[in-house]
Design a protein around this motif. Structure first.
Motif, PDB file in Angstrom:
ATOM      1  N   PHE A   1      10.215   4.284  -7.976  1.00 53.46           N
ATOM      2  CA  PHE A   1      11.124   4.098  -6.901  1.00 53.46           C
ATOM      3  C   PHE A   1      10.901   2.683  -6.309  1.00 53.46           C
ATOM      4  O   PHE A   1      10.049   1.847  -6.547  1.00 53.46           O
TER       5      PHE A   1
ATOM      6  N   PHE B   1       7.065   1.684  -6.762  1.00 58.05           N
ATOM      7  CA  PHE B   1       6.067   2.876  -7.168  1.00 58.05           C
ATOM      8  C   PHE B   1       6.508   3.456  -8.364  1.00 58.05           C
ATOM      9  O   PHE B   1       7.645   3.788  -8.624  1.00 58.05           O
TER      10      PHE B   1
ATOM     11  N   PHE C   1       1.210   8.847  -7.442  1.00 57.01           N
ATOM     12  CA  PHE C   1       1.735   7.752  -7.504  1.00 57.01           C
ATOM     13  C   PHE C   1       0.687   6.834  -7.589  1.00 57.01           C
ATOM     14  O   PHE C   1      -0.319   6.707  -7.293  1.00 57.01           O
ATOM     15  N   GLY C   2       1.437   5.592  -8.244  1.00 57.87           N
ATOM     16  CA  GLY C   2       0.467   4.413  -8.304  1.00 57.87           C
ATOM     17  C   GLY C   2       0.416   3.558  -7.070  1.00 57.87           C
ATOM     18  O   GLY C   2       0.957   4.110  -5.995  1.00 57.87           O
ATOM     19  N   LYS C   3      -0.233   2.620  -7.057  1.00 58.89           N
ATOM     20  CA  LYS C   3      -0.607   1.809  -5.776  1.00 58.89           C
ATOM     21  C   LYS C   3       0.687   1.030  -5.385  1.00 58.89           C
ATOM     22  O   LYS C   3       0.642   0.333  -4.141  1.00 58.89           O
TER      23      LYS C   3
END
Lengths: 113, 111
Positions: free
Chosen positions: B35, B86, B101-103
């Motif tokens: 995203f 993301f 989600f990743g950071k």
């Protein structure tokens, strides 16, 4: 064409006050619906999802609740806000039974003071 | 460790440059999505991958479930590519609805 609308755009609320955020999807029947929360400068965290009217699954407990009173509506609420509820709330939908593509609303910025 | 580790946390590019972002997963994931979030907070889906590679214009993404990673490659960076990217992954055998989600990677493209 499908549209997703979130309201309000922004809220400033006092600690301990109630909250209700709304999300409406038009042009798509039986969507999967999601609530996400994003702390300022942070990552997204999925809060709730709903596959059908009246059914909501909680992913993370943050003293919030969600309801799906209609096929096209998803509500996020709490009776007592905490400071930690501040952040950005995003509603999203995906086609039924598919997580393949998520469509997000514009989000609601919540400041709890 | 974290189920989804995203790197780098921040990236600065000049217009026209190429670069890549990466997400590593602590376990086997069923799918990955990428995203882009703009400065207003709006999120758009760039890619969904269950395996392999997809391309869309100047963007290309790869997902290797077995090796537990995914990449997003940006070619010929433009100013409008600025934002936070993301990755998000869905666990194999997990709920059909849960994404982790990743950071995020904050990308700044400069002229």
């Amino acid at each position: 064409a499908q549209t997703i609308h979130q309201w309000p755009v922004a809220e400033i609320k006092a600690v301990g006050s109630p909250l209700s955020l709304g999300c409406t999807i038009k042009g798509k029947s039986s969507p999967n619906l999601y609530w996400y929360w994003q702390a300022t400068g942070g990552t997204l965290q999925q809060l709730f999802y709903s596959i059908t009217v009246g059914q909501v699954e909680s992913v993370v407990q943050l003293n919030l609740s969600a309801s799906r009173p209609k096929d096209d509506q998803f509500i996020l609420s709490t009776e007592k806000l905490l400071l930690s509820h501040s952040g950005f709330y995003l509603c999203a939908w995906s086609p039924q039974l598919s997580n393949e593509r998520l469509f997000f609303g514009h989000g609601t910025k919540l400041s709890v003071l | 460790g974290m189920p989804v580790e995203q790197n780098p946390p921040a990236l600065s590019l000049y217009e026209g440059a190429d670069s890549g972002l990466r997400c590593n997963f602590s376990t086997t994931m069923k799918s990955v999505q990428w995203f882009q979030q703009n400065h207003r907070g709006r999120l758009i889906t760039l890619f969904y991958l269950a395996q392999g590679t997809k391309e869309n214009g100047r963007l290309k993404s790869t997902f290797n479930s077995k090796e537990r990673y995914s990449t997003l490659h940006i070619k010929d960076a433009q100013l409008e590519d600025s934002g936070t990217y993301f990755c998000a992954a869905e666990l194999t055998g997990g709920s059909n609805a849960k994404l982790t989600f990743g950071k995020g990677t904050k990308l700044s493209v400069k002229s």
